[in-house]
Design a protein around this motif. Structure first.
Motif, PDB file in Angstrom:
ATOM      1  N   ALA A 133       0.826  -1.205   0.000  1.00 23.33           N
ATOM      2  CA  ALA A 133       0.000   0.000   0.000  1.00 23.33           C
ATOM      3  C   ALA A 133       0.860   1.254   0.000  1.00 23.33           C
ATOM      4  CB  ALA A 133      -0.932  -0.012   1.212  1.00 23.33           C
ATOM      5  N   GLY A 134       1.976   1.226   0.745  1.00 24.38           N
ATOM      6  CA  GLY A 134       2.882   2.372   0.733  1.00 24.38           C
ATOM      7  C   GLY A 134       3.476   2.609  -0.646  1.00 24.38           C
ATOM      8  N   ALA A 135       3.813   1.533  -1.355  1.00 25.31           N
ATOM      9  CA  ALA A 135       4.337   1.687  -2.714  1.00 25.31           C
ATOM     10  C   ALA A 135       3.283   2.290  -3.643  1.00 25.31           C
ATOM     11  CB  ALA A 135       4.804   0.329  -3.238  1.00 25.31           C
ATOM     12  N   ALA A 136       2.011   1.896  -3.458  1.00 28.81           N
ATOM     13  CA  ALA A 136       0.941   2.475  -4.280  1.00 28.81           C
ATOM     14  C   ALA A 136       0.783   3.966  -3.999  1.00 28.81           C
ATOM     15  CB  ALA A 136      -0.364   1.735  -4.016  1.00 28.81           C
ATOM     16  N   VAL A 137       0.866   4.350  -2.740  1.00 29.50           N
ATOM     17  CA  VAL A 137       0.791   5.771  -2.388  1.00 29.50           C
ATOM     18  C   VAL A 137       1.976   6.524  -2.983  1.00 29.50           C
ATOM     19  CG1 VAL A 137       0.870   7.402  -0.460  1.00 29.50           C
ATOM     20  CG2 VAL A 137      -0.565   5.374  -0.312  1.00 29.50           C
ATOM     21  N   ALA A 138       3.149   5.898  -2.989  1.00 25.59           N
ATOM     22  CA  ALA A 138       4.326   6.545  -3.572  1.00 25.59           C
ATOM     23  C   ALA A 138       4.150   6.773  -5.071  1.00 25.59           C
ATOM     24  CB  ALA A 138       5.566   5.685  -3.305  1.00 25.59           C
ATOM     25  N   VAL A 139       3.551   5.799  -5.763  1.00 25.65           N
ATOM     26  CA  VAL A 139       3.283   5.979  -7.200  1.00 25.65           C
ATOM     27  C   VAL A 139       2.327   7.146  -7.421  1.00 25.65           C
ATOM     28  CG1 VAL A 139       2.246   4.901  -9.233  1.00 25.65           C
ATOM     29  CG2 VAL A 139       3.767   3.575  -7.757  1.00 25.65           C
ATOM     30  N   LEU A 140       1.316   7.251  -6.585  1.00 19.43           N
ATOM     31  CA  LEU A 140       0.386   8.378  -6.688  1.00 19.43           C
ATOM     32  C   LEU A 140       1.104   9.707  -6.443  1.00 19.43           C
ATOM     33  CD1 LEU A 140      -2.601   9.149  -7.077  1.00 19.43           C
ATOM     34  CD2 LEU A 140      -2.882   8.936  -4.611  1.00 19.43           C
TER      35      LEU A 140
ATOM     36  N   THR B 296      -5.236  17.963  -4.765  1.00 18.04           N
ATOM     37  CA  THR B 296      -4.934  17.382  -3.463  1.00 18.04           C
ATOM     38  C   THR B 296      -6.021  16.408  -3.028  1.00 18.04           C
ATOM     39  OG1 THR B 296      -3.813  19.451  -2.887  1.00 18.04           O
ATOM     40  CG2 THR B 296      -4.321  17.947  -1.089  1.00 18.04           C
ATOM     41  N   ARG B 297      -7.243  16.632  -3.464  1.00 20.40           N
ATOM     42  CA  ARG B 297      -8.335  15.734  -3.097  1.00 20.40           C
ATOM     43  C   ARG B 297      -8.092  14.333  -3.636  1.00 20.40           C
ATOM     44  NH1 ARG B 297     -13.612  19.599  -4.398  1.00 20.40           N
ATOM     45  NH2 ARG B 297     -13.100  21.259  -2.880  1.00 20.40           N
ATOM     46  N   LEU B 298      -7.548  14.241  -4.847  1.00 20.96           N
ATOM     47  CA  LEU B 298      -7.261  12.924  -5.411  1.00 20.96           C
ATOM     48  C   LEU B 298      -6.182  12.213  -4.609  1.00 20.96           C
ATOM     49  CD1 LEU B 298      -7.346  13.749  -9.230  1.00 20.96           C
ATOM     50  CD2 LEU B 298      -9.147  12.741  -7.814  1.00 20.96           C
ATOM     51  N   LEU B 299      -5.153  12.962  -4.184  1.00 21.56           N
ATOM     52  CA  LEU B 299      -4.118  12.368  -3.345  1.00 21.56           C
ATOM     53  C   LEU B 299      -4.707  11.867  -2.031  1.00 21.56           C
ATOM     54  CD1 LEU B 299      -1.163  14.883  -3.810  1.00 21.56           C
ATOM     55  CD2 LEU B 299      -1.401  12.620  -4.814  1.00 21.56           C
TER      56      LEU B 299
ATOM     57  N   VAL C  20      -7.845  10.981  -1.409  1.00 24.77           N
ATOM     58  CA  VAL C  20      -8.725   9.826  -1.636  1.00 24.77           C
ATOM     59  C   VAL C  20      -7.891   8.565  -1.867  1.00 24.77           C
ATOM     60  CG1 VAL C  20     -10.403   8.829  -3.236  1.00 24.77           C
ATOM     61  CG2 VAL C  20     -10.661  11.195  -2.480  1.00 24.77           C
ATOM     62  N   GLY C  21      -6.821   8.685  -2.645  1.00 27.44           N
ATOM     63  CA  GLY C  21      -5.966   7.534  -2.870  1.00 27.44           C
ATOM     64  C   GLY C  21      -5.284   7.057  -1.601  1.00 27.44           C
ATOM     65  N   THR C  22      -4.866   7.998  -0.746  1.00 27.79           N
ATOM     66  CA  THR C  22      -4.235   7.617   0.517  1.00 27.79           C
ATOM     67  C   THR C  22      -5.231   6.944   1.447  1.00 27.79           C
ATOM     68  OG1 THR C  22      -2.776   9.537   0.281  1.00 27.79           O
ATOM     69  CG2 THR C  22      -2.828   8.469   2.419  1.00 27.79           C
ATOM     70  N   VAL C  23      -6.469   7.427   1.464  1.00 26.56           N
ATOM     71  CA  VAL C  23      -7.505   6.797   2.293  1.00 26.56           C
ATOM     72  C   VAL C  23      -7.775   5.370   1.817  1.00 26.56           C
ATOM     73  CG1 VAL C  23      -9.966   6.879   2.853  1.00 26.56           C
ATOM     74  CG2 VAL C  23      -8.581   8.947   3.012  1.00 26.56           C
ATOM     75  N   ALA C  24      -7.828   5.174   0.508  1.00 27.28           N
ATOM     76  CA  ALA C  24      -8.060   3.828  -0.019  1.00 27.28           C
ATOM     77  C   ALA C  24      -6.923   2.882   0.347  1.00 27.28           C
ATOM     78  CB  ALA C  24      -8.230   3.897  -1.537  1.00 27.28           C
ATOM     79  N   ALA C  25      -5.693   3.378   0.291  1.00 24.15           N
ATOM     80  CA  ALA C  25      -4.559   2.532   0.666  1.00 24.15           C
ATOM     81  C   ALA C  25      -4.565   2.228   2.156  1.00 24.15           C
ATOM     82  CB  ALA C  25      -3.257   3.220   0.271  1.00 24.15           C
TER      83      ALA C  25
ATOM     84  N   GLY D 232       9.766  15.719  -2.525  1.00 26.24           N
ATOM     85  CA  GLY D 232       8.619  15.559  -3.394  1.00 26.24           C
ATOM     86  C   GLY D 232       7.478  14.826  -2.716  1.00 26.24           C
ATOM     87  N   ALA D 233       6.324  14.814  -3.380  1.00 22.51           N
ATOM     88  CA  ALA D 233       5.156  14.132  -2.838  1.00 22.51           C
ATOM     89  C   ALA D 233       5.354  12.624  -2.783  1.00 22.51           C
ATOM     90  CB  ALA D 233       3.924  14.471  -3.667  1.00 22.51           C
ATOM     91  N   CYS D 234       6.147  12.086  -3.685  1.00 28.36           N
ATOM     92  CA  CYS D 234       6.396  10.648  -3.707  1.00 28.36           C
ATOM     93  C   CYS D 234       7.016  10.178  -2.395  1.00 28.36           C
ATOM     94  CB  CYS D 234       7.309  10.311  -4.886  1.00 28.36           C
ATOM     95  SG  CYS D 234       7.803   8.573  -4.990  1.00 28.36           S
ATOM     96  N   GLY D 235       8.093  10.801  -1.972  1.00 27.70           N
ATOM     97  CA  GLY D 235       8.771  10.376  -0.755  1.00 27.70           C
ATOM     98  C   GLY D 235       8.046  10.781   0.507  1.00 27.70           C
ATOM     99  N   SER D 236       7.485  11.989   0.533  1.00 30.78           N
ATOM    100  CA  SER D 236       6.832  12.463   1.759  1.00 30.78           C
ATOM    101  C   SER D 236       5.561  11.680   2.058  1.00 30.78           C
ATOM    102  CB  SER D 236       6.525  13.953   1.641  1.00 30.78           C
ATOM    103  OG  SER D 236       5.715  14.213   0.502  1.00 30.78           O
ATOM    104  N   LEU D 237       4.738  11.414   1.054  1.00 26.95           N
ATOM    105  CA  LEU D 237       3.530  10.625   1.274  1.00 26.95           C
ATOM    106  C   LEU D 237       3.870   9.195   1.684  1.00 26.95           C
ATOM    107  CD1 LEU D 237       1.183  11.777  -1.637  1.00 26.95           C
ATOM    108  CD2 LEU D 237       0.949  12.289   0.791  1.00 26.95           C
ATOM    109  N   PHE D 238       4.870   8.612   1.036  1.00 26.55           N
ATOM    110  CA  PHE D 238       5.283   7.253   1.380  1.00 26.55           C
ATOM    111  C   PHE D 238       5.790   7.174   2.816  1.00 26.55           C
ATOM    112  CE2 PHE D 238       8.802   4.201   1.723  1.00 26.55           C
ATOM    113  CZ  PHE D 238       8.145   3.013   1.411  1.00 26.55           C
ATOM    114  N   THR D 239       6.629   8.128   3.201  1.00 30.20           N
ATOM    115  CA  THR D 239       7.182   8.117   4.557  1.00 30.20           C
ATOM    116  C   THR D 239       6.098   8.292   5.597  1.00 30.20           C
ATOM    117  OG1 THR D 239       9.272   9.003   3.726  1.00 30.20           O
ATOM    118  CG2 THR D 239       8.843   9.212   6.085  1.00 30.20           C
ATOM    119  N   GLY D 240       5.235   9.292   5.427  1.00 31.90           N
ATOM    120  CA  GLY D 240       4.166   9.505   6.388  1.00 31.90           C
ATOM    121  C   GLY D 240       3.200   8.338   6.454  1.00 31.90           C
ATOM    122  N   PHE D 241       2.904   7.741   5.308  1.00 25.46           N
ATOM    123  CA  PHE D 241       1.970   6.613   5.282  1.00 25.46           C
ATOM    124  C   PHE D 241       2.555   5.404   6.002  1.00 25.46           C
ATOM    125  CE2 PHE D 241       0.230   2.770   3.388  1.00 25.46           C
ATOM    126  CZ  PHE D 241      -1.130   3.015   3.430  1.00 25.46           C
ATOM    127  N   VAL D 242       3.790   5.057   5.720  1.00 33.19           N
ATOM    128  CA  VAL D 242       4.408   3.883   6.347  1.00 33.19           C
ATOM    129  C   VAL D 242       4.539   4.084   7.851  1.00 33.19           C
ATOM    130  CG1 VAL D 242       6.522   2.510   6.481  1.00 33.19           C
ATOM    131  CG2 VAL D 242       5.587   3.146   4.260  1.00 33.19           C
TER     132      VAL D 242
END
Length: 403
Positions: free
Chosen positions: A78-85, A96-99, A101-106, A195-205
């Motif tokens: 799931a973290g990898a999917a968020v990183a792709v987003l 930002t809403r799409l980001l 929604v995708g994070t909530v789904a993951a 970038g959003a790739c690394g920051s979203l992945f780090t916060g999500f994990v």
């Protein structure tokens, strides 16, 4: 123990090498951080952290040295999917809403509802998405998101070790090592951005790992520990939302109103603000880990909450918006002071060169004997009704100088 050390070193070296390679690729493709207007920094630094973490953690599972359990495997996927987003958001502008929604789904895939229950599970999903978005907001200063991420990974890893979740502890140590390798290139002055790739992945994990370690505990102590582990990111998010709402600005509209921006206005340097916030993150994470281990009571988190409240109320008084809620031109980014100083020196040098040129022109024209204009160094127009001073009159021969 030996395997943990080897994986950490591997992740650190891989992230450092990939950050250098991806920096060149980002420059060739023109992928730069659009938020840094004064000095654009290439992106894709977060991709180095994601690739290093996923490859090293997956290699442990493939080789059998550190097999991943089903919950941790879902967390990594799931973290990898968020990183792709997030990578898509770095390359193309998406809302930002799409980001979110995708994070909530993951996050909905990661939360163990059979252990938390449906109400707590839904709250955990919302909290994971908010923490991931808050870590994206921390990427407003050089080295800040990486520093807070390393400290939080160590704290969450300690909590996982207490719960005997070895695979999760190894994953968090690998993430901390990858972030350290990335910080070699992201520390001030940054040569590559998160970038959003690394920051979203780090916060999500990190948020998902903290939720997994707190399953089975009561809601109040769980909320206290989770807040302590992510205090700096939470304070930054609350501060930004409150300040924008009070100023009548849309919440999604960016501006220089984050923690490091306000500390810079108070006189701190960029690295100084990062170090100060890192110290605050270390103290809060330490309290959270100790409360989770049962060494201190959960009432200790009240000190973290009180300090966070004082920080929000105090930094709200720092002026960051101009008339009608527009951001002021001072400290428009991490390098505003440096750029302003550079422009000032350039203006002074230009003024000095211009003054020297005018002075030389005045001396030349003064030696020629003609009245000159001091501003441009050109001869003055002749007086009305008479010849120009210093010029030979009509009918008179100019004196011949002997050579």
């Amino acid at each position: 123990m030996l395997y943990g050390i080897v994986t950490a070193i591997t992740a650190l070296l891989a992230a450092a090498a990939l950050s250098a390679l991806l920096r060149v690729l980002a420059l060739r493709l023109g992928l730069v951080d659009r938020r840094r207007r004064l000095r654009p920094v290439p992106l894709l630094g977060g991709l180095a952290v994601v690739v290093s973490t996923c490859l090293v953690a997956a290699a442990g599972g493939w080789t059998g040295a550190a097999p991943l359990s089903a919950p941790v495997g879902r967390l990594l996927a799931a973290g990898a999917a968020v990183a792709v987003l997030g990578l898509v958001a770095d390359v193309w502008r998406i809302r930002t809403r799409l980001l979110l929604v995708g994070t909530v789904a993951a996050a909905a895939v990661v939360v163990p509802y059979d252990e938390t229950g449906l109400p707590m599970g839904i709250a955990s999903v919302a909290w994971i998405a908010c923490v991931a978005a808050a870590f994206r907001g921390l990427d407003h200063a050089d080295g800040l998101a990486g520093t807070v991420g390393v400290l939080t990974a160590f704290g969450a890893g300690a909590c996982a070790a207490v719960e005997m979740m070895d695979d999760l502890a190894v994953l968090l140590s690998v993430l901390a090592a990858a972030l350290t390798g990335f910080l070699m290139h992201n520390w001030h002055p940054a040569r590559i951005a998160f970038g959003a790739c690394g920051s979203l992945f780090t916060g999500f994990v990190l948020a998902s790992a903290a939720v997994l370690t707190r399953t089975g505990y009561d809601a109040l102590s769980t909320a206290a520990v989770l807040f302590a582990l992510t205090a700096v990111a939470s304070v930054d998010a609350v501060l930004v939302v409150l300040s924008r709402r009070l100023a009548g600005r849309p919440v999604q509209r960016r501006g220089p109103d984050h923690l490091a921006h306000r500390l810079r206005r108070l006189g701190l340097t960029g690295p100084g603000a990062t170090v100060l916030l890192g110290v605050g993150a270390f103290a809060a994470v330490l309290v959270g880990a100790l409360v989770h281990a049962g060494w201190i009571g959960r009432d200790a988190v009240l000190w973290v909450a009180g300090a966070s409240l004082l920080a929000v109320l105090g930094l709200l008084r720092v002026r960051v918006y101009g008339p009608r809620g527009r951001p002021e031109r001072v400290t428009q980014g991490a390098y505003a002071t440096q750029a302003h100083t550079t422009r000032t020196h350039a203006t002074q040098n230009h003024t000095t060169r211009t003054a020297r040129g005018r002075a030389a022109a005045d001396v030349y024209d003064t030696r020629s004997g003609a009245r000159v204009r001091k501003d441009v160094g050109l001869p003055a127009p002749p007086r009305s009704g008479g010849p120009r001073s210093g010029a030979p009159q009509s009918g008179a021969r100019a004196p011949v100088r002997s050579t």
